[in-house]
Motif scaffolding. Sequence first.
Motif: not given
Length: 227
Positions: A8-13, A118-119, A212-216
């Motif tokens: 499975l080729i993936s991304h963590p989020l 993401n707004a 959380q890091q993504h949202l920031v």
Amino acid sequence: MSNARLTLISHPLCPFVQRAAIVLLEKNVSFERVDVDLVYKPDWLLALSSTGKVPLLKVERPNRADTILFESMAICEYLNETQGGVSLYSNNALSRAQQRAWIEFGAAALADAWQFLNAQDLEIAENKKAVFRSKLQRLENELDQVPYFSGSAFSMVDVVFAPLFRYFDVLSPVVSQRIFNNLPRVTAWRGSLANRPSVVSAVRDDYAELFQQHLVKQQAIVSGFIR
């Protein structure tokens, strides 16, 4: 049952990757998971992927060329049809068609939730929250059994909604309670999915931190309301 080796080729989020991971775990299938950086996509990913997206499922079979599957629901249906265990779809054609319709509804709900999360603008956030909550209300009216969408049987509809509900477990109750308030059936369903072993194991241990890091990084309004 397939004897293929699966990667499975993936991304963590990625919520779509989670769908495939949940099905693999429900089917108790051995698989390798390879996470990639979607900002700086490796050349080998672009060579394998028709869309440049994840998930991809690499299917290696003895004496045959490897096959690469893309699109999460195509992967999930392949796994459901080729691996052992209980089917994640109803045996009844009419019920099965209804499940597939609710899967499409889940895709639309995911898009609304993602835009809300993401707004960067308060007006947009409030609008998307209202649209998302209206879909939750539609689900509230549909649900009449517990603990899962179709009652006692965990199904492909649950597979689709579990990654969506996971987002709101990362946020402060100040945000999530306002969205799920007065939706007792959806709230109970959400809790059942959160505790399902396959759902728990479909993401890395650092999922919450990464989200959380993504949202920031996105400077999303909700980034100020993280647990």
